[in-house]
Design an enzyme around this catalytic site. Structure first.
Site, PDB file in Angstrom:
ATOM      1  N   GLU A 181      79.748  32.060 -25.018  1.00  0.00           N
ATOM      2  CA  GLU A 181      79.803  31.037 -26.084  1.00  0.00           C
ATOM      3  C   GLU A 181      81.250  30.942 -26.517  1.00  0.00           C
ATOM      4  O   GLU A 181      81.831  31.931 -26.955  1.00  0.00           O
ATOM      5  CB  GLU A 181      78.920  31.449 -27.266  1.00  0.00           C
ATOM      6  CG  GLU A 181      77.440  31.522 -26.945  1.00  0.00           C
ATOM      7  CD  GLU A 181      76.844  30.175 -26.616  1.00  0.00           C
ATOM      8  OE1 GLU A 181      77.474  29.142 -26.912  1.00  0.00           O
ATOM      9  OE2 GLU A 181      75.746  30.157 -26.032  1.00  0.00           O
TER      10      GLU A 181
ATOM     11  N   CYS B  80      82.576  28.404 -35.523  1.00  0.00           N
ATOM     12  CA  CYS B  80      82.756  27.699 -34.251  1.00  0.00           C
ATOM     13  C   CYS B  80      82.192  26.290 -34.338  1.00  0.00           C
ATOM     14  O   CYS B  80      82.638  25.383 -33.655  1.00  0.00           O
ATOM     15  CB  CYS B  80      82.091  28.471 -33.130  1.00  0.00           C
ATOM     16  SG  CYS B  80      80.409  28.910 -33.540  1.00  0.00           S
TER      17      CYS B  80
HETATM   18  N1  LIG Z   1      80.344  29.058 -29.368  1.00  0.00           N
HETATM   19  C1  LIG Z   1      79.996  29.953 -30.262  1.00  0.00           C
HETATM   20  O1  LIG Z   1      78.820  30.213 -30.493  1.00  0.00           O
HETATM   21  C2  LIG Z   1      81.064  30.687 -31.020  1.00  0.00           C
HETATM   22  C3  LIG Z   1      80.707  31.473 -32.126  1.00  0.00           C
HETATM   23  C4  LIG Z   1      81.707  32.153 -32.817  1.00  0.00           C
HETATM   24  C5  LIG Z   1      83.021  32.054 -32.433  1.00  0.00           C
HETATM   25  N2  LIG Z   1      83.346  31.267 -31.365  1.00  0.00           N
HETATM   26  C6  LIG Z   1      84.735  31.121 -30.972  1.00  0.00           C
HETATM   27  O2  LIG Z   1      85.402  32.371 -31.115  1.00  0.00           O
HETATM   28  C7  LIG Z   1      86.772  32.168 -31.427  1.00  0.00           C
HETATM   29  C8  LIG Z   1      87.154  33.017 -32.615  1.00  0.00           C
HETATM   30  O3  LIG Z   1      86.841  34.349 -32.391  1.00  0.00           O
HETATM   31  P1  LIG Z   1      87.923  35.434 -31.939  1.00  0.00           P
HETATM   32  O4  LIG Z   1      89.254  35.108 -32.525  1.00  0.00           O
HETATM   33  O5  LIG Z   1      87.342  36.772 -32.236  1.00  0.00           O
HETATM   34  O6  LIG Z   1      87.955  35.194 -30.368  1.00  0.00           O
HETATM   35  P2  LIG Z   1      88.722  36.039 -29.252  1.00  0.00           P
HETATM   36  O7  LIG Z   1      88.419  35.375 -27.950  1.00  0.00           O
HETATM   37  O8  LIG Z   1      90.133  36.276 -29.599  1.00  0.00           O
HETATM   38  O9  LIG Z   1      88.030  37.478 -29.297  1.00  0.00           O
HETATM   39  C9  LIG Z   1      86.645  37.641 -29.068  1.00  0.00           C
HETATM   40  C10 LIG Z   1      86.385  39.029 -28.527  1.00  0.00           C
HETATM   41  O10 LIG Z   1      86.961  39.141 -27.222  1.00  0.00           O
HETATM   42  C11 LIG Z   1      87.761  40.313 -27.159  1.00  0.00           C
HETATM   43  N3  LIG Z   1      88.799  40.096 -26.140  1.00  0.00           N
HETATM   44  C12 LIG Z   1      90.060  39.616 -26.307  1.00  0.00           C
HETATM   45  N4  LIG Z   1      90.691  39.532 -25.113  1.00  0.00           N
HETATM   46  C13 LIG Z   1      89.806  39.963 -24.186  1.00  0.00           C
HETATM   47  C14 LIG Z   1      89.844  40.094 -22.767  1.00  0.00           C
HETATM   48  N5  LIG Z   1      90.932  39.766 -22.065  1.00  0.00           N
HETATM   49  N6  LIG Z   1      88.744  40.528 -22.129  1.00  0.00           N
HETATM   50  C15 LIG Z   1      87.618  40.847 -22.809  1.00  0.00           C
HETATM   51  N7  LIG Z   1      87.523  40.754 -24.152  1.00  0.00           N
HETATM   52  C16 LIG Z   1      88.606  40.321 -24.832  1.00  0.00           C
HETATM   53  C17 LIG Z   1      88.277  40.482 -28.560  1.00  0.00           C
HETATM   54  O11 LIG Z   1      88.773  41.783 -28.771  1.00  0.00           O
HETATM   55  C18 LIG Z   1      87.021  40.147 -29.356  1.00  0.00           C
HETATM   56  O12 LIG Z   1      86.139  41.238 -29.366  1.00  0.00           O
HETATM   57  C19 LIG Z   1      86.906  30.673 -31.674  1.00  0.00           C
HETATM   58  O13 LIG Z   1      87.438  30.073 -30.516  1.00  0.00           O
HETATM   59  C20 LIG Z   1      85.467  30.217 -31.900  1.00  0.00           C
HETATM   60  O14 LIG Z   1      85.222  28.864 -31.594  1.00  0.00           O
HETATM   61  C21 LIG Z   1      82.403  30.596 -30.653  1.00  0.00           C
END
Ligand SMILES: NC(=O)c1ccc[n+]([C@@H]2O[C@H](COP(=O)([O-])OP(=O)(O)OC[C@H]3O[C@@H](n4cnc5c(N)ncnc54)[C@H](O)[C@@H]3O)[C@@H](O)[C@H]2O)c1
Length: 528
Positions: free
Chosen positions: A291, A325
């Protein structure tokens, strides 16, 4: 109902607190006071029942008062990843063998544990993620809903579908768990999203290794403790607090069978690419449920009721500082209604109350961290440079990662701020010649998460509903606040892959269907 004598009967959404009542507000303030006396919390690495601490740590801090440390968390490393996946491989067999009914009962018990701590959990989200009370309370309720809903779904799944049967043959189909699921969660729904993905993996009989966002380790620990306390075997659920490097190592481990990710598009794409690899010794393909981000548009037709549209748009764009999101980012309004809508939105944005999450009157809390503040400021500067700032609420308090809620218009259609996810309190408005022209714009975007439409014409509603590619379209209402079981949630195109969270198909993604066909014709007696 959830508390009926048979807890696995019908599902109903957990009711949110009535914050207009002083008693409810007082109880939350009391919980916050108690939490503050315990800060900073400590968050260990949890693997196989061991709570490892004593290694390198990192801190989560209060975005409204960054000098306040909320939690000191162990920073998991690649050895922890290896140990967690190893333990999960063992835990999987034990947990899967328990059977669906037993697993469902454990999830329902975990929901009860969260319910019992709901005030403390909401207070923790207020502090760790600057999530205002109403949203924090709703986050706890959604986490409870996921547990209750997936518990029931697991029972339905266990029954398996009915297949066509013919004489002399018996066909059965069942959904077996996949094995070890890596769960990578974001900070913006620090309890609900981590819980939803973990609960789904467990409900279907898998083991889970949770790598929560680095901004919200304490919320994740509360979830893991509730699940272990309810009876999830120690080996079947691990917690790896840490940064992207840990997530990256986890999703690449060849012993991981499925990955449930929610977060930014960039990271989601990296995970999808990594999961496509099949290194020597990995005897399976990895299933990815991702997501990701969005650029959510609200279409306003010339006949729309602006009394309805304005508060709904403002709430969708600026609630939780635009960090959902599903948040509204872009308004596409019929040119005949453009000036009136901009004027009224501007009036509403100017009076938004920017303040700390713990204050009940706050409309717009701080954003999660300094990087986010700088990112939003950069997009706002671009919008000011390329267009017109129609409104900005300047009353941001000094300390904390506050951003002034901003309404921009007059932008060039090719502006970066119209194409990229800002994830903060910045809303743009553009005139369109027709609703169909607005649909063309939405259809041209790579994102397709949520969308909105304000129109009084049922034919327009039907046409737009059939046309827009978004995963969740909301008509004549705000575009955030999906409820488990009522609005299964998830994006299409580059906003996500997989079926919707909180919906009837979600658990299937954590299973492997198996069909057995038996010849039931007699072939004589077995003679030994
Ligand atoms: N579509 C949905 O249902 C939904 C819901 C909530 C948030 N979001 C999205 O999430 C984002 C905000 O959240 P965020 O800042 O925590 O996102 P992010 O992608 O920075 O981080 C999400 C998770 O991924 C981990 N991560 C970072 N780099 C990684 C890698 N290379 N490999 C594996 N894991 C890694 C982070 O440590 C964290 O746990 C926004 O883009 C928002 O739209 C989407």
């Amino acid at each position: 109902m959830t508390n009926a004598s048979d807890p696995l009967q019908d599902f109903a959404n957990e009711p949110v607190l009535e914050l207009r009542r002083a008693a409810a507000r007082d109880s939350l303030i009391g919980a916050l006071g108690e939490l503050d006396r315990e800060l900073p919390l400590t968050v260990p690495v949890v693997v196989g029942g061991d709570r490892r601490d004593g290694g390198a740590t990192f801190e989560s801090t209060d975005p409204g008062a960054p000098s306040r440390v909320v939690a000191a968390a162990q920073r998991a490393d690649t050895d922890d990843v290896a140990a967690a996946v190893e333990a999960a491989g063992r835990g999987f067999r034990e947990w899967a063998a328990r059977g669906a009914a037993e697993r469902a009962r454990v999830l329902v018990d975990a929901a009860a544990a969260l319910r019992a701590r709901r005030l403390a959990l909401a207070a923790l989200m207020v502090r760790e993620c600057a999530k205002p009370w109403a949203e924090s309370d709703a986050d706890v309720c959604e986490a409870i809903d996921f547990l209750e809903y997936y518990a029931r779904q697991a029972l339905a799944l266990d029954h398996g579908p009915d297949l066509l049967q013919v004489p002399g043959e018996r066909n059965t189909m069942r959904y077996a768990p996949r094995g070890v699921v890596a769960v990578i969660s974001p900070w913006n729904f620090p309890l609900a999203i981590a819980c939803g993905m973990t609960a789904a993996a467990l409900a279907a009989g898998n083991a889970a290794v949770l790598k929560p966002a680095e901004q919200s380790p304490a919320c994740a620990l509360a979830l893991v403790e509730a699940l272990h306390g309810a009876g999830v075997p120690a080996d079947a659920l691990a917690l790896l607090p840490g940064f992207g490097d840990v997530g990256s190592a986890l999703v690449r481990d060849p012993r991981v069978h499925a990955i449930a990710f929610t977060g930014s598009s960039a990271v989601g794409l990296d995970i999808l690419r990594a999961a496509a690899e099949t290194p020597d010794g990995q005897g399976h393909l990895k299933r990815v449920v991702a997501e990701m981000g969005g650029k959510n548009c609200v279409i306003v037709d010339s006949d729309a009721d602006l009394d309805e549209a304005v508060p709904a748009i403002v709430d969708s764009a600026f609630g939780y500082a635009g960090q959902k999101c599903s948040a509204a980012a872009r308004v596409l309004v019929h040119e005949r209604a453009h000036d009136a809508l901009v004027k009224r939105l501007a009036g509403a944005v100017e009076v938004l109350d920017v303040g700390p999450a713990e204050r009940f009157g706050t409309d717009v809390p701080p954003v999660i961290e300094r990087d986010a503040q700088e990112r939003v400021a950069a997009y706002a500067a671009e919008a000011a440079h390329g267009g017109t700032i129609a409104a900005r609420s300047e009353r941001a308090p000094g300390e904390g990662w506050y951003c002034a809620p901003t309404l921009a218009c007059g932008l060039d259609p090719t502006a970066r701020v119209l194409a990229e996810e800002v994830f903060g309190p910045l809303l743009t408005v553009e005139p369109v010649t027709s609703v169909d022209a607005a649909c063309d714009i939405v259809d041209g975007l790579p994102f397709a998460l949520t969308g909105g439409l304000f129109s009084r014409d049922p034919r327009t509603v039907q046409r737009v509903s059939a046309r827009l590619p978004v995963g969740n379209l909301y008509v004549n209402r705000g575009i955030t606040g999906a409820m488990v079981g009522r609005q299964p949630f998830g994006g299409n195109r580059r906003s996500g892959i997989g079926s919707k969270a909180g919906g009837p198909d979600y658990l299937l993604q954590f299973t492997e269907p198996r069909v057995v066909t038996e010849n039931t014709m007699r072939h004589g007696l077995v003679v030994e």
